[in-house]
Design an enzyme around this catalytic site. Structure first.
Site, PDB file in Angstrom:
ATOM      1  N   HIS A  33      58.106  23.605  50.430  1.00 14.38           N
ATOM      2  CA  HIS A  33      57.313  23.580  51.306  1.00 14.38           C
ATOM      3  C   HIS A  33      57.806  24.461  52.405  1.00 14.38           C
ATOM      4  CE1 HIS A  33      55.872  19.670  49.956  1.00 14.38           C
ATOM      5  NE2 HIS A  33      55.377  19.251  50.663  1.00 14.38           N
ATOM      6  N   GLU A  86      36.769 -17.448  58.794  1.00 12.21           N
ATOM      7  CA  GLU A  86      35.486 -16.528  59.099  1.00 12.21           C
ATOM      8  C   GLU A  86      34.794 -16.498  60.319  1.00 12.21           C
ATOM      9  OE1 GLU A  86      31.513 -15.454  56.759  1.00 12.21           O
ATOM     10  OE2 GLU A  86      32.405 -17.391  56.492  1.00 12.21           O
ATOM     11  N   HIS A  87      34.390 -17.640  60.674  1.00 12.05           N
ATOM     12  CA  HIS A  87      33.950 -18.085  62.057  1.00 12.05           C
ATOM     13  C   HIS A  87      34.686 -18.918  62.684  1.00 12.05           C
ATOM     14  CE1 HIS A  87      30.332 -17.531  59.339  1.00 12.05           C
ATOM     15  NE2 HIS A  87      30.071 -16.668  60.031  1.00 12.05           N
ATOM     16  N   ASP A 132      25.052 -15.308  62.808  1.00 11.17           N
ATOM     17  CA  ASP A 132      24.429 -15.139  61.529  1.00 11.17           C
ATOM     18  C   ASP A 132      23.100 -14.270  61.528  1.00 11.17           C
ATOM     19  OD1 ASP A 132      26.504 -16.581  60.379  1.00 11.17           O
ATOM     20  OD2 ASP A 132      25.406 -18.269  60.095  1.00 11.17           O
ATOM     21  N   HIS A 157      25.638 -24.028  53.076  1.00  8.04           N
ATOM     22  CA  HIS A 157      25.769 -22.752  52.288  1.00  8.04           C
ATOM     23  C   HIS A 157      25.917 -23.194  50.742  1.00  8.04           C
ATOM     24  CE1 HIS A 157      24.961 -19.318  54.830  1.00  8.04           C
ATOM     25  NE2 HIS A 157      25.712 -19.835  55.472  1.00  8.04           N
ATOM     26  N   GLN A 209      27.490 -24.394  58.454  1.00  9.74           N
ATOM     27  CA  GLN A 209      28.297 -23.159  57.424  1.00  9.74           C
ATOM     28  C   GLN A 209      28.275 -24.403  56.104  1.00  9.74           C
ATOM     29  OE1 GLN A 209      28.768 -20.193  57.982  1.00  9.74           O
ATOM     30  NE2 GLN A 209      27.666 -20.859  59.730  1.00  9.74           N
TER      31      GLN A 209
END
Length: 453
Positions: A444, A351-352, A385, A287, A284
């Protein structure tokens, strides 16, 4: 060069502050910019604008001036001169790329597409119907599910080509039944000029791809410009400017999330292999930016993983980039015990999450917050992924406390359908009268009474 990696021992006095600092670094910021980025902003805009201010100006210009602003910003920011006629990828380029593609790559795309579709078909919501009947009184309630008509997909293309992102966004939308899918990718060799990406588009029967990226692409899809009809929802990752632009146009259109740098927590015990853990953290971080955090209650694992990180970073093609990310956003955290490790994991809401323990299912029950969860020593995040089936478009920056990963259900518009006959209205009329009287909404009440006179 020794790896300068944040290490937190929760038994030490400063652990709480270090952990708070780590949480802050991993949270959505929006106005953090490098010195080089600030200089470029001044050169392009004449002022030291924040990223948020840059995005607001671009979106305003695209809204007011349409496609001419898109082309102008594409020339300024991407250094690519395009015209109205060359903004959209022509059909023959998809066909040419598909003919030239490696057959093994195309077969891989087909297999991954089926894996994704299999999972996404299972999560598509269906219509529901409830009937309340008592004698002649009849009330029918339904939930009607319909796919969105038109969706925009952002595919990055700055540092690498991402056909996987195309698959993980387009296939869920197609599975939901979306008919019109517009893809935007920057006009780069890794973006809308990438033959593998175009071949993947052709394989997925995506025919609408535009050579534009950044905030100008998001604005074009949200507002609609000549040649690019507006969409109902924008999904897919991108850089900081894409994320901020999606936040800016939300309300004009729906969005999936405001994605930040990729991140993983590896939650590991004494059975975890250090080389596996290090590989997950780096996967990761590469990236760039990306975050890798180890949380363990087994002290020897900290030093063993650190040594493996040094070893693996030295031999990977993107090792230098991953090293910078690990030093900026990574950490090795030693918890007191399994329960504290689970609590810290929940606080980071990553995230993961890879649970690399002897009994991962048992530890899973202690954790609430994560975008995607990977169990066992032989389930690296790369499986999610690329091939498993759930989308890899996931909440980042701690937003997994409340946000979900992208799925086919996100492309479904749900409407409630309510049908009373006269007898059913009469049966429930007093309930409406009571609530209307309490709230002082006399019209109403009258709308019910007039039907029962």
């Amino acid at each position: 060069m020794s790896l300068n990696l944040l290490t937190i021992d929760t038994r030490s006095g400063n652990a709480e502050q270090l952990f708070a600092d780590l949480r802050q670094k991993l949270s959505p910021q929006g106005d953090v910019v490098s010195d080089a980025g600030r200089e470029r902003t001044i050169a392009l805009f004449g002022a030291p604008l924040t990223p948020q201010q840059v995005v607001e100006r671009i979106c305003r210009d695209v809204r007011e001036r349409g496609v001419s602003a898109v082309l102008e910003y594409t020339a300024k920011l991407d250094r690519k001169e395009l015209t109205d006629a060359t903004l959209r990828v022509p059909a023959e380029e998809f066909e040419k790329a598909h003919r030239a593609a490696d057959p093994r790559f195309l077969e891989t795309v087909r297999q991954i597409r089926e894996n994704i579709a299999e999972f996404q078909r299972a999560v598509v919501p269906d219509d529901i119907r409830i009937l309340r009947q008592n004698g002649a009184a009849r009330v029918e309630l339904r939930q009607r599910c319909r796919p969105l008509k038109r969706v925009g997909v952002c595919v990055p293309g700055g540092a690498a080509a991402y056909p996987s992102t195309l698959l993980m966004t387009v296939v869920p939308a197609q599975t939901a039944g979306v008919k019109e899918i517009a893809v935007v990718a920057p006009p780069t060799p890794f973006g809308a000029y990438n033959t593998d990406l175009l071949a993947c588009c052709h394989e997925l029967r995506v025919t609408e791809v535009y050579r534009m990226g950044g905030a100008q692409a998001v604005a074009a899809m949200a507002y609609g410009v000549a040649g690019v009809p507006r969409v109902d929802k924008i999904v897919g990752p991108g850089n900081l400017f894409v994320a901020l632009a999606k936040r800016h146009v939300f309300g004009e259109v729906d969005i999936d999330s405001i994605a930040g740098p990729s991140e993983v927590i590896v939650l590991a015990d004494e059975t975890a292999r250090p080389e596996f853990v290090a590989a997950d953290l780096i996967s990761q971080a590469e990236h760039s930016p990306g975050s890798g955090v180890l949380i363990t209650w087994h002290p020897p694992l900290i030093d063993a993983v650190r040594a493996e990180l040094e070893k693996q970073l030295a031999h990977l093609a993107r090792g230098d980039l991953a090293r910078v990310s690990m030093e900026a956003y990574g950490a090795l955290i030693l918890a007191r015990d399994e329960d504290e490790a689970a609590r810290l994991t929940d606080l980071l809401a990553t995230e993961h999450l890879h649970i690399s323990t002897a009994e991962p299912d048992r530890l899973l029950d202690k954790i609430q917050n994560a975008g995607a969860i990977f169990l066992g020593h032989y389930t690296p995040v790369a499986m999610g992924d690329y091939v498993a089936g759930p989308s890899h478009v996931l909440p980042t920056g701690g937003t997994a406390r409340f946000a979900n990963g992208l799925c086919a259900a996100d492309f479904i518009k749900r409407s409630s359908v309510i049908h009373y006959n006269r007898e059913g209205l009469a049966r429930d009329a007093d309930l409406v009268r009571q609530m209307a009287d309490k709230e002082g909404l006399t019209a109403h009440r009258a709308s019910v009474d007039i039907r029962l006179q």
